[in-house]
Design a protein around this motif. Structure first.
Motif, PDB file in Angstrom:
ATOM      1  N   TRP A 158      30.614  40.100  58.774  1.00 52.57           N
ATOM      2  CA  TRP A 158      29.521  39.719  58.641  1.00 52.57           C
ATOM      3  C   TRP A 158      29.098  39.379  57.220  1.00 52.57           C
ATOM      4  O   TRP A 158      28.324  38.221  57.144  1.00 52.57           O
ATOM      5  CB  TRP A 158      28.570  40.951  58.890  1.00 52.57           C
ATOM      6  N   TYR A 159      29.520  39.971  56.328  1.00 53.49           N
ATOM      7  CA  TYR A 159      29.439  39.784  54.750  1.00 53.49           C
ATOM      8  C   TYR A 159      29.833  38.167  54.577  1.00 53.49           C
ATOM      9  O   TYR A 159      29.219  37.559  53.874  1.00 53.49           O
ATOM     10  CB  TYR A 159      30.074  40.648  53.901  1.00 53.49           C
ATOM     11  N   THR A 160      30.985  37.685  55.054  1.00 54.30           N
ATOM     12  CA  THR A 160      31.541  36.527  54.971  1.00 54.30           C
ATOM     13  C   THR A 160      30.835  35.409  55.362  1.00 54.30           C
ATOM     14  O   THR A 160      30.516  34.333  54.743  1.00 54.30           O
ATOM     15  CB  THR A 160      33.066  36.397  55.678  1.00 54.30           C
ATOM     16  N   GLU A 161      30.183  35.521  56.563  1.00 58.93           N
ATOM     17  CA  GLU A 161      29.170  34.602  57.010  1.00 58.93           C
ATOM     18  C   GLU A 161      27.709  34.652  56.366  1.00 58.93           C
ATOM     19  O   GLU A 161      27.437  33.369  56.303  1.00 58.93           O
ATOM     20  CB  GLU A 161      29.009  35.023  58.442  1.00 58.93           C
ATOM     21  N   ASN A 162      27.464  35.702  55.737  1.00 59.96           N
ATOM     22  CA  ASN A 162      25.934  35.775  55.664  1.00 59.96           C
ATOM     23  C   ASN A 162      25.589  35.937  53.869  1.00 59.96           C
ATOM     24  O   ASN A 162      24.847  35.853  53.598  1.00 59.96           O
ATOM     25  CB  ASN A 162      25.239  37.088  55.962  1.00 59.96           C
ATOM     26  N   HIS A 163      26.837  36.214  53.021  1.00 64.54           N
ATOM     27  CA  HIS A 163      26.854  36.560  51.704  1.00 64.54           C
ATOM     28  C   HIS A 163      26.968  35.287  51.124  1.00 64.54           C
ATOM     29  O   HIS A 163      27.854  34.424  51.257  1.00 64.54           O
ATOM     30  CB  HIS A 163      27.519  37.560  51.093  1.00 64.54           C
ATOM     31  N   GLN A 164      26.220  35.074  49.884  1.00 65.53           N
ATOM     32  CA  GLN A 164      26.461  33.967  48.824  1.00 65.53           C
ATOM     33  C   GLN A 164      26.449  34.300  47.547  1.00 65.53           C
ATOM     34  O   GLN A 164      25.792  35.437  47.197  1.00 65.53           O
ATOM     35  CB  GLN A 164      25.442  32.839  48.853  1.00 65.53           C
ATOM     36  N   GLY A 165      27.465  33.934  46.505  1.00 67.85           N
ATOM     37  CA  GLY A 165      27.454  34.628  45.111  1.00 67.85           C
ATOM     38  C   GLY A 165      28.410  35.402  45.216  1.00 67.85           C
ATOM     39  O   GLY A 165      29.284  35.751  46.017  1.00 67.85           O
ATOM     40  N   SER A 166      28.832  35.822  43.956  1.00 68.14           N
ATOM     41  CA  SER A 166      29.964  36.699  43.347  1.00 68.14           C
ATOM     42  C   SER A 166      29.483  38.275  43.370  1.00 68.14           C
ATOM     43  O   SER A 166      28.371  38.359  43.106  1.00 68.14           O
ATOM     44  CB  SER A 166      30.801  36.134  42.375  1.00 68.14           C
ATOM     45  N   LEU A 167      30.510  38.885  43.243  1.00 69.12           N
ATOM     46  CA  LEU A 167      30.330  40.613  43.214  1.00 69.12           C
ATOM     47  C   LEU A 167      29.905  40.478  41.368  1.00 69.12           C
ATOM     48  O   LEU A 167      30.672  39.855  40.629  1.00 69.12           O
ATOM     49  CB  LEU A 167      31.249  41.391  43.435  1.00 69.12           C
ATOM     50  N   GLU A 168      29.255  41.713  41.112  1.00 66.65           N
ATOM     51  CA  GLU A 168      28.716  42.063  39.911  1.00 66.65           C
ATOM     52  C   GLU A 168      30.013  42.184  38.882  1.00 66.65           C
ATOM     53  O   GLU A 168      30.973  43.095  39.491  1.00 66.65           O
ATOM     54  CB  GLU A 168      27.910  43.020  39.870  1.00 66.65           C
ATOM     55  N   VAL A 169      30.076  41.487  37.619  1.00 68.51           N
ATOM     56  CA  VAL A 169      31.169  41.784  36.815  1.00 68.51           C
ATOM     57  C   VAL A 169      30.433  42.281  35.515  1.00 68.51           C
ATOM     58  O   VAL A 169      29.583  41.571  35.073  1.00 68.51           O
ATOM     59  CB  VAL A 169      32.209  40.513  36.636  1.00 68.51           C
ATOM     60  N   LYS A 170      30.981  43.237  34.900  1.00 67.66           N
ATOM     61  CA  LYS A 170      30.461  43.559  33.554  1.00 67.66           C
ATOM     62  C   LYS A 170      30.592  42.431  32.377  1.00 67.66           C
ATOM     63  O   LYS A 170      31.666  41.708  32.773  1.00 67.66           O
ATOM     64  CB  LYS A 170      31.211  44.747  32.902  1.00 67.66           C
ATOM     65  N   PRO A 171      30.158  42.697  31.218  1.00 65.78           N
ATOM     66  CA  PRO A 171      30.340  41.634  30.160  1.00 65.78           C
ATOM     67  C   PRO A 171      31.853  41.559  29.752  1.00 65.78           C
ATOM     68  O   PRO A 171      32.340  42.500  29.612  1.00 65.78           O
ATOM     69  CB  PRO A 171      29.263  42.199  29.123  1.00 65.78           C
ATOM     70  N   GLU A 172      32.020  40.351  29.305  1.00 73.90           N
ATOM     71  CA  GLU A 172      33.572  40.320  28.779  1.00 73.90           C
ATOM     72  C   GLU A 172      34.047  41.205  27.817  1.00 73.90           C
ATOM     73  O   GLU A 172      33.121  41.517  26.822  1.00 73.90           O
ATOM     74  CB  GLU A 172      33.908  38.672  28.421  1.00 73.90           C
ATOM     75  N   SER A 173      34.904  41.962  28.111  1.00 74.97           N
ATOM     76  CA  SER A 173      35.455  43.012  27.163  1.00 74.97           C
ATOM     77  C   SER A 173      36.272  42.376  26.043  1.00 74.97           C
ATOM     78  O   SER A 173      36.649  43.199  25.071  1.00 74.97           O
ATOM     79  CB  SER A 173      36.190  44.070  27.821  1.00 74.97           C
ATOM     80  N   GLY A 174      36.966  41.347  26.166  1.00 70.37           N
ATOM     81  CA  GLY A 174      37.706  40.855  25.041  1.00 70.37           C
ATOM     82  C   GLY A 174      39.153  41.241  25.618  1.00 70.37           C
ATOM     83  O   GLY A 174      40.120  40.866  24.876  1.00 70.37           O
ATOM     84  N   HIS A 175      39.490  42.185  26.724  1.00 68.86           N
ATOM     85  CA  HIS A 175      40.894  42.434  26.843  1.00 68.86           C
ATOM     86  C   HIS A 175      41.513  41.710  27.893  1.00 68.86           C
ATOM     87  O   HIS A 175      40.758  41.110  28.808  1.00 68.86           O
ATOM     88  CB  HIS A 175      40.922  44.070  27.219  1.00 68.86           C
ATOM     89  N   LYS A 176      42.874  41.556  28.041  1.00 73.32           N
ATOM     90  CA  LYS A 176      43.601  40.683  28.909  1.00 73.32           C
ATOM     91  C   LYS A 176      44.491  41.408  29.588  1.00 73.32           C
ATOM     92  O   LYS A 176      45.386  42.044  29.267  1.00 73.32           O
ATOM     93  CB  LYS A 176      44.234  39.647  28.096  1.00 73.32           C
ATOM     94  N   VAL A 177      44.561  41.372  31.134  1.00 75.55           N
ATOM     95  CA  VAL A 177      45.452  42.043  31.846  1.00 75.55           C
ATOM     96  C   VAL A 177      46.259  40.993  32.589  1.00 75.55           C
ATOM     97  O   VAL A 177      45.642  40.190  33.377  1.00 75.55           O
ATOM     98  CB  VAL A 177      44.519  43.020  32.840  1.00 75.55           C
ATOM     99  N   ALA A 178      47.517  41.063  32.825  1.00 70.43           N
ATOM    100  CA  ALA A 178      48.251  40.394  33.671  1.00 70.43           C
ATOM    101  C   ALA A 178      48.779  41.250  34.915  1.00 70.43           C
ATOM    102  O   ALA A 178      48.979  42.525  34.903  1.00 70.43           O
ATOM    103  CB  ALA A 178      49.550  40.125  33.042  1.00 70.43           C
ATOM    104  N   VAL A 179      48.587  40.624  36.050  1.00 69.04           N
ATOM    105  CA  VAL A 179      49.046  40.994  37.666  1.00 69.04           C
ATOM    106  C   VAL A 179      50.119  40.160  38.115  1.00 69.04           C
ATOM    107  O   VAL A 179      49.845  39.164  38.237  1.00 69.04           O
ATOM    108  CB  VAL A 179      47.771  41.262  38.370  1.00 69.04           C
ATOM    109  N   ILE A 180      51.258  41.067  38.100  1.00 70.83           N
ATOM    110  CA  ILE A 180      52.459  40.220  38.586  1.00 70.83           C
ATOM    111  C   ILE A 180      52.514  40.312  39.999  1.00 70.83           C
ATOM    112  O   ILE A 180      52.700  41.615  40.702  1.00 70.83           O
ATOM    113  CB  ILE A 180      53.778  40.723  37.956  1.00 70.83           C
TER     114      ILE A 180
END
Length: 496
Positions: A158-180
């Motif tokens: 239902w969410y995929t069909e009816n929602h627009q926009g992205s989820l809330e993200v906090k302000p940029e922290s300046g940190h960098k994370v790698a996900v392998i």
């Protein structure tokens, strides 16, 4: 027009009638809720679906979802939550859904998981949240538990069909994370770290994203459009994805820290190295691991002959060795790719099978033959080196082993020959040593799995965390997600 085992319109009408009865009550008591019949999804006709790649089970209708969510007793001490590896607030989203507030229901799930469309389809709820459901316990049947996964799936779709926009993200922290790795564990870490405002980069060795969700689970159980939608939601949040990137070869972990500016890394590369039986004849033409078979079909498009160049071994009589979900996916895929006879050999009884009950039932419905308390002890070939049969050993059940299941004991001299032209080995996987061998100081155990702190997922290297199958060995999607959540929490605490 596809045929169903039971007409979806009839299922919908029954649900509407139940809702009308509930609406007529001033107060719905726990006794009333216990009397509400469990809703069943519309399922494609077995004979037709075994020829297609279409998703077998359909999402609940809105009326069915409202009925099913009203079965929840809203327990004061919800055991269902304790059974969920990511601790979703199940009573919370059930209550919102029962009131018709689907948006609120989704929002509650998203507090703990951003992959509900996937979890609602492939997680073994009957052994986790639903196993602990008090409705099921009262009926003395887990199949009568509230269908938590089905409701979660409806809300996600239902969410995929009816929602627009992205989820809330906090302000940029300046940190960098790698996900392998872009499998379930990696996607969870990427989501949770990005929500905290960190710059997140996901590195995938293959040319398409999703890990085991992409290459290991067939279209008829998890449509790839669902995986794409879930990944797109992370892209919309600002997560960066890199394909064809083999950490340990393209770039070492050390280089990523020292030269690329990453402050933390999560390793979620899965356990993609298949295990063979170690029996005579496994080198014959026609023997294949289920891992390779499903990868060719799912990732490389082998399910579409003529449209893609990926070769698939054409089979008439297939034998599958194993009793887990991968074995079920393999036998059902073989049927869809044209095999006339498909036989599953499993050395324990049906009660001991680790595969999900509904997947086994679907396989039975589709004409898969099961031989319990039996297993191959040799593969036999013809003069051209091709599989012609397997020698089958019969077993009986002995005392329970370390897993709690009864140990299979071979019955001496009780064997027979089973004709086949293809053997699919589906007895598990182990860790691929490519990354660990290229990362000095990264501690692994005797099985090659990365050793981590159970509470945080931290490895022997500072700033490096791991989770999922590379830690647990072959496990479920939701367990991998739970590992990812713990690791992401620790990473966010490190960078705070």
């Amino acid at each position: 027009m596809p045929r169903y085992k039971e007409d979806p319109q009839i299922l919908e009408q029954k649900a509407l009638e139940i809702l009308a009865g509930l609406d007529a009550k001033d107060n719905i008591t726990p006794k009333d809720r216990m009397a509400i019949p469990r809703q069943r999804p519309a399922v494609l006709d077995p004979l037709e679906r075994s020829q297609w790649q279409d998703e077998v089970e359909k999402t609940f209708s809105p009326a069915q979802t409202l009925v099913e969510s009203n079965r929840c007793l809203q327990c004061k001490n919800p055991q269902c939550v304790k059974g969920c590896p990511v601790n979703i607030n199940i009573p919370g989203f059930m209550a919102a859904t029962a009131q018709g507030d689907f948006a609120k229901g989704v929002a509650i799930i998203q507090e703990s998981s951003l992959l509900p469309a996937i979890c609602g389809r492939v997680c073994p709820q009957e052994r986790q949240c639903q196993q602990n459901c008090m409705v099921g316990k009262a009926h003395k049947d887990v199949e009568e538990s509230v269908a938590i996964g089905k409701v979660e799936r409806f809300l996600a779709d239902w969410y995929t069909e009816n929602h627009q926009g992205s989820l809330e993200v906090k302000p940029e922290s300046g940190h960098k994370v790698a996900v392998i790795g872009s499998g379930p564990a990696g996607l969870v870490v990427a989501a949770d770290c990005r929500r905290e405002g960190h710059e997140v980069h996901v590195f995938e060795a293959l040319h398409k994203l999703g890990g085991v969700l992409r290459y290991g689970i067939p279209e008829f159980r998890l449509p790839k459009a669902v995986v794409d939608n879930q990944i797109q939601s992370l892209k919309d949040m600002g997560v960066h994805f890199h394909t064809n990137y083999v950490v340990g070869r393209t770039r070492t972990l050390e280089e990523m820290f020292k030269e690329d500016g990453f402050e933390a890394a999560f390793i979620g590369v899965g356990a993609g190295l298949p295990i063979f039986m170690g029996i005579p004849g496994e080198d014959l033409i026609g023997v294949c691991t289920a891992n390779e078979y499903l990868t060719r079909a799912n990732l490389m498009g082998g399910i579409y002959p003529g449209r893609n160049d990926t070769p698939m071994y054409r089979s008439k009589k297939v034998v599958v060795l194993g009793g887990g979900n991968v074995a079920m996916d393999s036998c059902r895929m073989a049927k869809r790719l044209g095999a006339q006879e498909v036989t599953v050999l499993y050395r324990r009884s049906r009660q001991e099978m680790p595969a999900r009950r509904e997947e086994v039932e679907h396989a039975f419905e589709e004409g898969i033959r099961f031989c319990f308390l039996q297993n191959a002890c040799a593969v036999n070939g013809d003069t051209e080196g091709r599989v012609k049969s397997v020698t089958v050993q019969r077993y009986k059940l002995g005392e329970p082993d370390a897993s709690g299941r009864c140990r299979p004991v071979a019955i001496e001299g009780d064997t027979y020959e089973l004709e086949c032209d293809t053997v699919l080995v589906a007895i598990g996987n182990r860790s691929n040593p490519l990354l660990t061998a290229a990362t000095p100081g990264l501690e692994v155990n005797q099985k090659g799995n990365i050793v981590v702190d159970e509470a945080t997922g931290k490895t022997s290297l500072d700033g490096v965390y791991a989770g999922g199958d590379i830690v647990l060995g072959a496990a479920t999607v939701i367990l991998a997600m739970g590992e990812g959540r713990r690791a992401a929490k620790a990473i966010n605490a490190q960078l705070a």
